[in-house]
Design an enzyme around this catalytic site. Structure first.
Site, PDB file in Angstrom:
ATOM      1  N   LYS A 492       0.981  -1.196  -0.013  1.00  0.00           N
ATOM      2  CA  LYS A 492       0.008   0.061   0.053  1.00  0.00           C
ATOM      3  C   LYS A 492       0.885   1.287   0.144  1.00  0.00           C
ATOM      4  O   LYS A 492       2.169   1.317   0.233  1.00  0.00           O
ATOM      5  CB  LYS A 492      -0.780   0.076   1.401  1.00  0.00           C
ATOM      6  CG  LYS A 492      -0.337  -0.011   2.531  1.00  0.00           C
ATOM      7  CD  LYS A 492      -1.174   0.031   3.466  1.00  0.00           C
ATOM      8  CE  LYS A 492      -0.476   0.078   5.002  1.00  0.00           C
ATOM      9  NZ  LYS A 492      -1.442   0.079   6.269  1.00  0.00           N
ATOM     10  N   TYR A 718      16.491  31.313   3.393  1.00  0.00           N
ATOM     11  CA  TYR A 718      15.371  32.026   3.884  1.00  0.00           C
ATOM     12  C   TYR A 718      15.494  32.409   5.400  1.00  0.00           C
ATOM     13  O   TYR A 718      15.956  31.629   6.158  1.00  0.00           O
ATOM     14  CB  TYR A 718      13.986  31.277   3.622  1.00  0.00           C
ATOM     15  CG  TYR A 718      13.317  31.254   2.141  1.00  0.00           C
ATOM     16  CD1 TYR A 718      13.061  32.311   1.508  1.00  0.00           C
ATOM     17  CD2 TYR A 718      13.360  29.943   1.521  1.00  0.00           C
ATOM     18  CE1 TYR A 718      12.519  32.344   0.220  1.00  0.00           C
ATOM     19  CE2 TYR A 718      12.876  29.728   0.234  1.00  0.00           C
ATOM     20  CZ  TYR A 718      12.505  31.101  -0.065  1.00  0.00           C
ATOM     21  OH  TYR A 718      12.049  30.935  -1.704  1.00  0.00           O
TER      22      TYR A 718
END
Length: 823
Positions: A492, A718
């Protein structure tokens, strides 16, 4: 290849023959997935810790095999009227006896190689150095085990002038059988280390076991500076030696080794002759492997100038096959580092195993062994192509072009080009669409230029999925199970980030019993990719009920509401005997029927008489935690009682499973009829109770886009989160939080591995990029950095992010290119 009468083989292995022995045998096989020519193949039904080859005899028969070595008649022998069974006491012993007899029929020099590491590299480099002047048969890949060695030795034929075979052992007492089969006249002992140490009391004991390979050899070649090997050799009587090292008296004496940025200068002395030359490697392992090869060439009296020239041209041995997306919805296997028949067989196996469609194309250069245009070589190539179901051949080279009629006579569409350049010029006018392409060429053809054109050019950040590691981990967990315990594997969440269809194909190839996905669309994708295994779907919505039947998917049922709705759908659509899996809640309290609901559940299923319970299962809440073992035992008791109640009500039994990965490892008493393997298959670096250690499957990698040289006070990223306190070299690499690199790894929390060093991630992680400190680390634009993989475990990354490995693995962005490799 040499051909034997089956009746002759029967006598060699002392078998009782049942059936007609009037067959000719050219090939041996123990794997139904690798049968080349069924009618001329002898299939050995081998029993191992995890499987029994007798289960696959009928499958081999259906693939055209008629001759079998078995320990007993298979259950469905009556369904194989044309078969001949050679019944022996032990089928592996019979395989080894046959290989020994085959080897004894050739009076040729054979090099046997053993050691803890470097066996395959030394073998392949010796092949590169020697094959131009002598016909060589060598082990394919690293076939050095009790099964691999006889299959390798069987490849010796009348053209062979030198054999080179590896021998690996994992416990005492194994080498004697390998020595009988290989019968090395020349021995190479590479080194001694911790690999496969669990069954040996010391390195000295392991060395004394490994040296038994050379009991009857004319010479043993080794590094005299290795104290353990030197001591072991000196204590073993009857061995003649040819040594290399720094010590006086070595046949090849090292005077100096000096490493440069890209290569290494070696200065040696041989019988008072001095030689100084360059090795195109700087790591210690490669230097050691080169010196083993050099000493062997000196012993074989190859011209020194020829040997040195060959060493300078040595290429890293690519131990893996890459499966990549290509142009026009195609897929490409780039195996362009060599082109001999052994590696060609392996590449064709991989192509067929991982195919996404039935359009199979091979781009093939002149075969290495065919420098004189040997027709027999290309007849073998034709057979391999035909048995590999190849539709289309693109032949590149002057030699292979001569035999175009051989390919076309077998219905293989063939086009030919005299050179790689000619093919590249013609490429714009050629069509590739929804194909599986194998690129297989000798080095001199430089097929990497073709690969660069055919590969789908996407984001340079890649997640390498090591299919060999998945196979290793799968077998390691299988070794913990009883033969009667089935194995369900979770694929999955896009195979825990590794790719669902690709991983599922490998699991199907390795005969797991069940697959599990989270949603119906995941199961549909697997069916469309050719997966035929039973598939359980954990979360089934009403809108997808019709697709369950269409794609033969089996739902998990966890509530009366869901049960009644699904029953009504089946009733309205005339569906009978629809398989379901019952989820029981024994303490996880997520989904499932409670123990007190089990009796009513069983009565309802029995009354409805449409839904058929394939299995019932529960989920342990804390099976990995020793402090919660009492709760795990409580869950198991509740589960067993609930299953008993359910079986009483419905009147039949079903598969029971409660163990997840941690349960498999820690609670073998609860393995029951089936277990569910999840993250353990993918994570790696875990030592299992059986002593084996799992291997990391995924390696997340990104390349350096730019390098900057900062001064004290400069800032990075940043919000200027990093400030240089001294002159600092910074590399920007092509990966960010949109790719799955968590922002929390910035600001010196996380690291990457680049050029044999760890480098901290500095500043804030950006959406598409991040920056690393490479001060004092040699690096260039284009170099590759590992975010997690063999050098930085994914579990370590998860811990730094204060999460679990599942979240890291499943969080890798879809734009990250998945590259599948097989070593």
């Amino acid at each position: 290849m040499k051909t034997y009468d089956l009746s002759y083989i029967s006598g060699i292995i002392h078998a009782k023959a049942v059936g007609n022995t009037n067959f000719k045998i050219t090939y041996l096989s123990n794997d139904t997935r690798r049968i080349i020519d069924g009618l001329n193949t002898l299939f050995f039904a081998l029993k191992t810790n995890t499987n029994d080859g007798h289960k696959f005899v009928l499958s081999a028969y259906n693939n055209g095999v008629r001759c079998f070595v078995v320990e007993h008649l298979p259950d469905k022998a009556a369904e194989m009227p044309e078969a001949c069974f050679l019944i022996v006491e032990n089928s592996l012993t019979a395989l080894q006896i046959l290989a020994t007899a085959h080897r004894s029929s050739f009076n040729i020099p054979v090099i046997g190689i053993t050691g803890s590491n470097g066996k395959t590299i030394v073998k392949e480099w010796l092949y590169q150095l020697l094959h131009r002047r002598i016909e060589i048969t060598r082990s394919p890949k690293s076939y050095n085990s009790q099964i691999g060695v006889p299959l390798s030795v069987w490849n010796i034929d009348s053209n062979t002038r030198l054999g080179i075979f590896e021998a690996g052992i994992s416990m005492p007492g194994e080498m004697a059988a390998l020595e009988k089969m290989i019968q090395p006249t020349i021995g190479i002992f590479t080194n001694i280390g911790e690999a496969h140490q669990q069954h040996f009391t010391s390195l000295e004991q392991k060395a004394s076991e490994k040296i038994k390979l050379f009991a009857h050899s004319d010479i043993i070649i080794f590094n005299r500076d290795n104290e353990i090997i030197n001591k072991t050799v000196s204590e073993t009587t009857g061995l003649n030696t040819f040594t290399w090292g720094y010590q006086e008296g070595c046949d090849v004496r090292i005077l100096s080794i000096y490493k440069h940025a890209q290569n290494t200068t070696v200065h040696i002395n041989i019988h008072s002759d001095h030689h100084r030359f360059e090795i195109p490697f700087i790591d210690d392992a490669s230097i050691e492997n080169v010196l083993h090869c050099l000493a062997t060439c000196v012993y074989l009296k190859q011209e020194m100038n020829e040997t040195i020239e060959g060493i300078q041209q040595l290429k890293p041995v690519e131990m893996r096959l890459f499966w990549k997306k290509a142009i026009h919805n195609s897929y490409l296997i780039n195996d362009s580092y060599s082109n001999d028949l052994n590696s060609f067989k392996i590449a064709l196996d991989y192509l067929y195993q991982q195919r996404q469609s039935n359009k199979l194309t091979v781009i093939l250069s002149d075969v290495t062994e065919s420098s004189t245009g040997n027709k027999a070589i290309y007849e073998q190539v034709v057979r391999l192509l035909k048995d590999g179901r190849i539709n289309r051949l693109i032949a590149i080279g002057e030699q292979i072009a001569r035999f175009r009629s051989l390919f076309e006579n077998e219905g293989i569409s063939t086009s030919e080009y005299p050179s790689t350049e000619a093919f590249i010029q013609a490429l714009p006018g050629l069509t590739f669409n929804n194909e599986n392409i194998l690129l297989k060429g000798a080095r001199r053809f430089r097929f990497e230029r073709i690969a660069n054109i055919l590969e789908l050019q996407t984001h340079e950040t890649t997640l390498e999925i090591n299919l060999t590691a998945i196979t290793h981990n799968l077998k390691a967990y299988k070794n913990l199970l009883k033969p009667s315990t089935r194995l369900m594997v979770m694929v999955k969440a896009y195979g825990y980030g590794s790719g669902d269809a690709e991983v599922a194909k490998l699991l199907q190839f390795n005969h797991v019993d069940y697959l599990t996905v989270a949603y119906i669309d995941e199961g549909i994708a697997l069916r469309k990719a050719g997966i035929t295994l039973p598939i359980m779907v954990l979360n089934v919505e009403e809108s997808g009920y019709n697709q369950l039947e269409q794609y033969n998917l089996e739902p998990e049922i966890f509530s009366f509401h869901q049960l009644n709705n699904f029953y009504s759908y089946c009733l309205q659509n005339g569906i009978t005997q629809q398989g379901i899996h019952i989820k029981l809640d024994t303490g996880m309290h997520r989904l499932g029927f409670l123990p007190e609901e089990t009796e009513a559940l069983g009565k309802k299923i029995q009354e409805q008489n449409i839904l058929f319970v394939k299995s019932a299962f529960t989920h342990f809440a804390a099976s990995e935690d020793p402090d919660e073992d009492d709760f795990t035992h409580l869950q198991a008791d509740l589960f067993i009682k609930s299953c008993n109640t359910l079986e009483e009500q419905i009147g039949y039994s079903f598969i029971k499973h409660c163990c997840n990965t941690a349960g498999i490892e820690r609670h073998p008493q609860y393995h029951m009829g089936m277990v569910r393997l999840g993250v353990g298959l993918y994570e790696g670096n875990k030592k299992l109770p059986g002593g084996e250690t799992t291997i990391p499957v995924g390696s997340l990698k990104a390349t350096v886009a730019q390098i900057k040289h900062l001064q004290e006070g400069d800032t990075v990223g940043y919000n200027r989160r990093f400030k240089a306190t001294k002159p600092t070299n910074v590399a920007t690499i092509r990966i960010g939080y949109a790719d799955g690199l968590r922002r929390s790894l910035g600001n010196n929390v996380g690291e990457v591995f680049i050029n044999n060093h760890r480098a901290p991630i500095i500043g804030s992680v950006c959406m598409d990029m991040c920056m690393i400190d490479i001060t004092n680390i040699p690096a260039n634009v284009g170099d590759t950095a590992e975010i997690f993989g063999m050098h930085i475990p994914v579990k370590e990354v998860a811990q730094k992010c204060q999460t679990i490995s599942y979240e890291i693995l499943t969080g890798i962005g879809q734009r990250v290119k998945r590259v599948y490799i097989e070593e």
